[in-house]
Design a protein around this motif. Structure first.
Motif, short mmCIF file in Angstrom:
data_model
loop_
_atom_site.label_atom_id
_atom_site.label_comp_id
_atom_site.label_asym_id
_atom_site.label_seq_id
_atom_site.Cartn_x
_atom_site.Cartn_y
_atom_site.Cartn_z
N PRO A 118 0.83 -1.21 0.00
CA PRO A 118 0.00 0.00 0.00
C PRO A 118 0.86 1.25 0.00
CG PRO A 118 0.02 -1.01 2.18
CD PRO A 118 0.70 -1.97 1.25
N SER A 119 0.30 2.31 -0.52
CA SER A 119 1.01 3.58 -0.52
C SER A 119 1.16 4.09 0.91
CB SER A 119 0.24 4.60 -1.34
OG SER A 119 -0.97 4.94 -0.68
N PRO A 120 2.15 4.95 1.15
CA PRO A 120 2.27 5.55 2.49
C PRO A 120 1.00 6.26 2.92
CG PRO A 120 4.25 5.98 1.19
CD PRO A 120 3.25 5.36 0.25
N GLU A 121 0.30 6.86 1.96
CA GLU A 121 -0.94 7.57 2.29
C GLU A 121 -2.02 6.60 2.75
OE1 GLU A 121 1.61 9.91 -0.26
OE2 GLU A 121 0.73 7.91 -0.56
N ALA A 122 -2.11 5.45 2.08
CA ALA A 122 -3.10 4.45 2.48
C ALA A 122 -2.77 3.87 3.85
CB ALA A 122 -3.16 3.33 1.44
N GLN A 123 -1.52 3.60 4.09
CA GLN A 123 -1.10 3.08 5.39
C GLN A 123 -1.42 4.08 6.49
OE1 GLN A 123 2.90 1.48 5.70
NE2 GLN A 123 3.08 2.25 7.78
N ALA A 169 -3.68 6.39 6.49
CA ALA A 169 -5.13 6.52 6.69
C ALA A 169 -5.66 5.40 7.57
CB ALA A 169 -5.83 6.53 5.33
N VAL A 170 -5.19 4.17 7.33
CA VAL A 170 -5.62 3.05 8.15
C VAL A 170 -5.16 3.23 9.60
CG1 VAL A 170 -5.41 0.57 8.54
CG2 VAL A 170 -5.71 1.44 6.22
N ASP A 171 -3.88 3.58 9.77
CA ASP A 171 -3.34 3.79 11.11
C ASP A 171 -4.10 4.90 11.85
OD1 ASP A 171 -1.52 1.82 10.54
OD2 ASP A 171 0.22 3.15 10.42
N GLU A 172 -4.42 5.96 11.13
CA GLU A 172 -5.14 7.08 11.75
C GLU A 172 -6.53 6.65 12.21
OE1 GLU A 172 -5.70 11.18 12.94
OE2 GLU A 172 -4.00 9.82 12.67
N ALA A 173 -7.21 5.84 11.41
CA ALA A 173 -8.54 5.36 11.80
C ALA A 173 -8.46 4.52 13.07
CB ALA A 173 -9.16 4.56 10.66
N ILE A 174 -7.43 3.70 13.16
CA ILE A 174 -7.27 2.85 14.36
C ILE A 174 -6.92 3.71 15.57
CG2 ILE A 174 -5.88 1.04 15.41
CD1 ILE A 174 -5.60 -0.17 12.57
N ARG A 175 -5.97 4.62 15.40
CA ARG A 175 -5.51 5.44 16.53
C ARG A 175 -6.60 6.36 17.06
NH1 ARG A 175 -0.25 5.83 13.94
NH2 ARG A 175 -1.06 7.58 12.74
#
Length: 241
Positions: A11-16, A18-24
């Motif tokens: 995945p792109s850094p942006e996609a990664q 976004a996922v991490d931000e949703a979890i955090r």
């Protein structure tokens, strides 16, 4: 040249991010705005959440989505019982969510989050009336416009409950990706008989939990509570030999 296999694409850094931000940024909200959530958005969330893994693809989840009059009717029925001590005493959980005997560090974490929340709300130790009122907000889904009630078939066993947890987490993360917040709620389990009657569960259906979903109130002090997490060395072992 062979086509890329999308399953193995990095995945792109942006996609990664976004996922991490949703979890955090997922944490339990206890005050919501009076803003409706479109049905299409709810369907999108549940559709993507259903990609959760389950043993041999059993997909053990059943979701009951309440809005408007249906949500108010269930909340009113539960609150009528909750505010009647005699009637309340006749309602017990069908399964044990918490341990029968508390030990450290679990009891310490439980106490801390409780007093952190009550501290924000200026609820002092021993103020049973305010505690009762605050706990009762669970049954109004903290004023969220959407209440989710989850059930499972009674034939399913412990492994399916693990699967269910992953499905619930998917809902919460998918909601964050759409600017929404949630609060998973085991508090509803005490009223499983009433909920089963109101929502017309079949006899094979068992209540799992509830969940509030909507737009969090940014001005509500209780929504500023972000619980602590243990450091990796408290729960992780790396073994390489």
């Amino acid at each position: 040249m062979s086509a890329k296999n999308p399953v193995f694409d990095r995945p792109s850094p942006e996609a990664q991010a976004a996922v991490d931000e949703a979890i955090r940024t997922r944490h339990s909200m206890r005050a919501f705005l009076d803003m409706p959530v479109p049905r299409e958005t709810l369907e999108d969330i549940l559709r993507v959440a259903a990609r959760a893994p389950s043993g041999t693809n059993t997909q053990p989840w059943q979701v009951h989505v309440l809005t408007g009059a249906a949500l108010k009717r269930l909340s009113d029925r539960i609150m009528a019982v909750y505010d009647d001590p005699q009637e309340l005493s006749t309602h017990q959980e069908e399964y044990a969510y918490y341990p029968r005997e508390w030990v450290s560090p679990f009891i310490d974490r439980r106490r801390k989050v409780g007093w952190d929340l009550y501290g924000l709300l200026n609820i002092t130790k021993g103020d049973k009336a305010r505690m009762h009122e605050q706990h009762g907000r669970n049954y109004r889904f903290f004023d969220a416009p959407v209440g989710l009630i989850f059930s499972i078939d009674r034939v399913m066993q412990q492994g399916s409950w693990l699967d269910y947890g992953m499905f619930l987490e998917n809902i919460m993360i998918a909601a964050r990706g759409r600017g929404l917040h949630t609060c998973p709620q085991a508090a509803f389990t005490q009223f499983h008989r009433l909920i089963a009657e109101e929502l017309k569960f079949g006899p094979e259906q068992m209540l799992v939990c509830g969940m509030a979903l909507g737009y969090a109130d940014p001005n509500a002090i209780e929504n500023s509570l972000v619980t602590e997490r243990a450091a990796l060395d408290e729960f992780v072992r790396f073994l390489d030999q």
